[in-house]
Design an enzyme around this catalytic site. Structure first.
Site, short mmCIF file in Angstrom:
data_model
loop_
_atom_site.label_atom_id
_atom_site.label_comp_id
_atom_site.label_asym_id
_atom_site.label_seq_id
_atom_site.Cartn_x
_atom_site.Cartn_y
_atom_site.Cartn_z
N GLN A 451 62.05 38.27 21.90
CA GLN A 451 61.99 38.05 23.35
C GLN A 451 63.19 37.23 23.80
O GLN A 451 63.35 36.08 23.40
CB GLN A 451 60.70 37.32 23.71
CG GLN A 451 60.57 36.98 25.19
CD GLN A 451 59.30 36.22 25.47
OE1 GLN A 451 58.23 36.78 25.51
NE2 GLN A 451 59.43 34.90 25.65
N SER A 454 64.20 32.81 27.42
CA SER A 454 64.66 31.44 27.63
C SER A 454 66.18 31.32 27.48
O SER A 454 66.81 32.02 26.69
CB SER A 454 64.00 30.50 26.64
OG SER A 454 62.61 30.42 26.87
N SER A 486 62.68 33.39 18.60
CA SER A 486 62.18 33.61 17.24
C SER A 486 62.32 35.09 16.89
O SER A 486 62.31 35.96 17.77
CB SER A 486 60.72 33.18 17.13
OG SER A 486 59.92 33.87 18.05
N GLU A 569 46.71 39.41 27.36
CA GLU A 569 45.91 38.95 26.23
C GLU A 569 44.70 39.86 26.10
O GLU A 569 44.18 40.38 27.07
CB GLU A 569 45.43 37.51 26.44
CG GLU A 569 46.54 36.48 26.43
CD GLU A 569 46.00 35.07 26.58
OE1 GLU A 569 44.77 34.92 26.66
OE2 GLU A 569 46.81 34.13 26.62
#
Length: 699
Positions: A451, A454, A486, A569
């Site tokens: 991803q 950020s 990550s 979710e």
């Protein structure tokens, strides 16, 4: 919000709050301030007429036939409005003294209760005194214990009461002297002190929830209207954070109180009551204190109602024990192997789903392990909440049943990590070609994701990102820097946000790209974290080409898509096992009583974090949107993991420097968890968000 989740409980809570407020209970409390013998008779008569003393008395005994949870919902509502009188003691008696059921339901019995068994039996007489008895003035019956742990119902004519005013002005207490023959009293069989205190804590936790809810609402309302320096104090970050922390505590109290009222009898009820004793009694005091803090000098006046709630919360805690006391007992339970295991009653609705799913799971379980993933994908069981043909559009109930059946068959679903965020966005907003290319391949493990959201200057404030995308022939060229990424060193593809319109407002002009991580111009540089690992990466984009077909949704509309990614979710139930650090702490505390209080607090918080998830799941089963507990779950979960990992290091003591594998693992976890209050939005920013979006405080 009520501790009840069902529509019926929410309606009951709302109705009782309005009714209780109509009694003007605070006026009655203030009028009786200096009267030690005040029995709040008019208020109690209204409570009786409302049917609350007999709410949980069986219908066969002329009661309401309600559950303990029904009773807890009622106690919470009445406490929120400070209804005075012996409702808590009488409610406890309705659960513990079946022989009094009809009289309690009819309002012919009014109970007082002495929680400490200090009487004595000698020959055929019951004698002695109980120093503190709840609601002694005006009581018709007294539930009192003897030093052999036998409990008796003593008629009011056989006691002498010395009435006292306590800090809690909504109750009256008294010293009670008893001298009666055993023939004049009724022994309550199958009742011991532990069961009595467990019931009292469970019901007191419900009252604590009502106290805390009123205090939170009062603080928020004051923060919205009280102005200092020319603007509402609720716009100040310090007040926002204080109110958000109150919200966190309220949700924890409510979850613990709900579970204490819902847990099945036996060890599970005892465990739940200890959790409630740790969380609710201290928590209500803290929220009441914070309410006064928000109100400032106004809250410190006797005329304001806030101190009445603080007095009630302090008295409950004093009578039933501080969090440390309950935490010590909870640690002993955990060391003995007890855990809270919440089971959902599907009322038979799960049967048809199980009949359909069980043969499929059996077939998959019979396959070679390397063929199971493909079979799960083909059957739609890998991510059953996703839409067909990749999932089953499974309801909340169906998802839970599928999880249960797969677990029972011993079939595991590998974690697709960032793919679980990326693919739902592609499913909802992507093109048919994107869905065809990426969804199944991700499920099969053929494509892994990272991803790229950020940036050095856009962490929690994601909308201020600066990575730019410039229009090029057939696509876009991306230039910028991403950080804290990550899996970037191993990922095949990335979901990436970049600014396509620098002239648009912050939350607009952003587009959502799918980025091939083998593209020219991508430089991945590992970042070594404080643990010594290199979990995260910096990713530099230098004129990286992304074709038009890799834009998801509309250009300049990526912010809305990013929120889909961050919010997606599935419904799932947490297991009974505690967080890894809490389990370590429990093991290290064995044989070390001096550590039990701190370990018990960790067990309680970990249990409450799981309960917040259960409550969210039950809301989904009821067809409701998420409640506030889902919004504060991350905040409490972060505190749980950070505090527990620090506790393990402390418990190890000098062994931390021994170089052992256990010490290394504990230190690694303690260092690693420091990222949790930063990643995915810092704790401070999330508290701002909670204060503004949930509590409605001004920006």
């Amino acid at each position: 919000m009520s501790l009840g989740i069902s529509d019926e409980h929410r309606e009951l809570a709302g109705t009782l709050r309005k009714w209780a407020a109509s009694l003007d209970p605070v006026t009655a409390v203030r009028a009786a301030e200096e009267d030690p013998s005040a029995d709040f008779g008019d208020q109690w008569q209204a409570v009786v007429e409302m049917g609350l003393p007999g709410l949980a008395v069986p219908e066969a005994a002329d009661g309401g036939g309600g559950s303990v949870l029904d009773l807890a919902v009622a106690l919470e509502a009445c406490a929120a409005e400070l209804v005075p009188g012996p409702l808590l003691a009488t409610a406890a008696a309705s659960l513990l003294v079946p022989m009094l059921g009809p009289d309690l339901a009819a309002g012919e019995a009014r109970m007082a209760l002495g929680p400490e068994p200090t009487l004595a039996t000698s020959g055929d007489r019951l004698t002695g005194h109980v120093e503190v008895v709840w609601d002694a003035p005006g009581a018709t019956h007294f539930l009192l214990g003897a030093d052999d742990d036998a409990w008796y119902v003593v008629p009011g004519r056989r006691v002498r009461v010395t009435a006292r005013i306590a800090p809690d002005l909504t109750h009256r207490f008294g010293r009670v002297e008893v001298d009666a023959s055993l023939a004049e009293v009724d022994r309550v069989h199958d009742l011991d002190t532990a069961a009595l205190r467990r019931t009292l804590v469970a019901l007191a936790a419900a009252e604590a929830s009502g106290i805390a809810r009123w205090c939170l609402a009062a603080a928020v309302e004051h923060a919205r209207v009280r102005e200092q320096f020319g603007k509402p104090i609720g716009s100040f970050q310090a007040i926002k954070h204080l109110c958000a922390e109150m919200l966190e505590t309220c949700e924890a109290i409510t979850a613990a109180a709900w579970d204490a009222a819902s847990a099945p009898a036996g060890d599970q009820a005892a465990f739940a009551a200890d959790v409630a004793g740790v969380i609710a009694l201290d928590g209500a005091v803290k929220v009441a204190q914070d309410c006064i803090q928000v109100h400032g000098g106004i809250g410190f006046t006797f005329e304001h109602d806030a101190h009445l709630y603080l007095r009630r919360a302090m008295t409950l805690r004093s009578l039933l024990g501080t969090g440390d006391r309950h935490a010590t007992a909870l640690a002993a339970r955990a060391i003995a192997g007890e855990r809270r295991r919440v089971e959902i009653d599907f009322a038979g609705e799960d049967g048809p789903v199980r009949d359909e799913i069980r043969p499929l799971t059996a077939e998959i379980a019979a396959l070679d392990p390397d063929r199971r993933v493909g079979a799960l994908v083909d059957a739609g069981l890998y991510m059953p909440h996703w839409p067909a043909p990749y999932g089953l559009d499974a309801s909340a109930l169906e998802q839970l049943v599928i999880d249960d059946e797969l677990a029972g068959a011993g079939v595991e679903r590998p974690d697709i990590k960032i793919g679980a965020w990326a693919v739902p966005t592609i499913l909802e907003h992507g093109s048919d070609a994107q869905r065809e290319r990426f969804v199944r391949a991700t499920l099969l493990g053929e494509i892994t994701w990272c991803q790229l959201f950020s940036e050095p200057g856009a962490g929690s404030d994601l909308a201020s990102l600066r990575t730019r995308a410039v229009r090029a022939e057939g696509g876009w060229r991306l230039t910028g820097q991403k950080v804290w990424t990550s899996l970037a060193q191993d990922a095949d593809w990335a979901i990436c946000l970049a600014r396509t319109n620098p002239e648009a407002p912050q939350h607009k002009g952003i587009s959502y790209f799918l980025l091939d991580m083998t593209s020219d111009g991508i430089d991945v540089r590992p970042l070594r974290e404080m643990t010594g690992d290199a979990l995260f990466n910096e990713v530099f984009l230098d004129d990286v080409f992304v074709p038009d077909e890799m834009v998801v949704g509309e250009v300049d509309n990526g912010w809305r898509l990013a929120r889909t990614t961050l919010a997606n979710e599935r419904v799932a139930m947490a297991g009974a096992k505690l967080d890894v650090s809490v389990e370590r702490a429990v093991r290290l505390s064995e044989g070390r009583p001096e550590t039990h209080a701190r370990t018990g607090h960790a067990v309680a918080l970990a249990t409450v974090c799981a309960l917040l998830g259960v409550r969210s799941t039950l809301r989904s089963l009821a067809g409701q949107g998420p409640g506030a507990e889902s919004s504060v779950a991350k905040l409490l979960g972060v505190r749980n993991r950070q505090d527990a990992s620090e506790l393990v290091v402390d418990l190890l003591g000098e062994q931390v420097a021994s170089g052992s594998e256990e010490a290394a693992a504990a230190v690694h976890e303690a260092l690693l968890t420091r990222c949790l209050s930063i990643a995915g939005g810092t704790t401070q920013v999330l508290r701002n968000v909670a204060a503004e979006r949930i509590l409605g405080l001004p920006r």
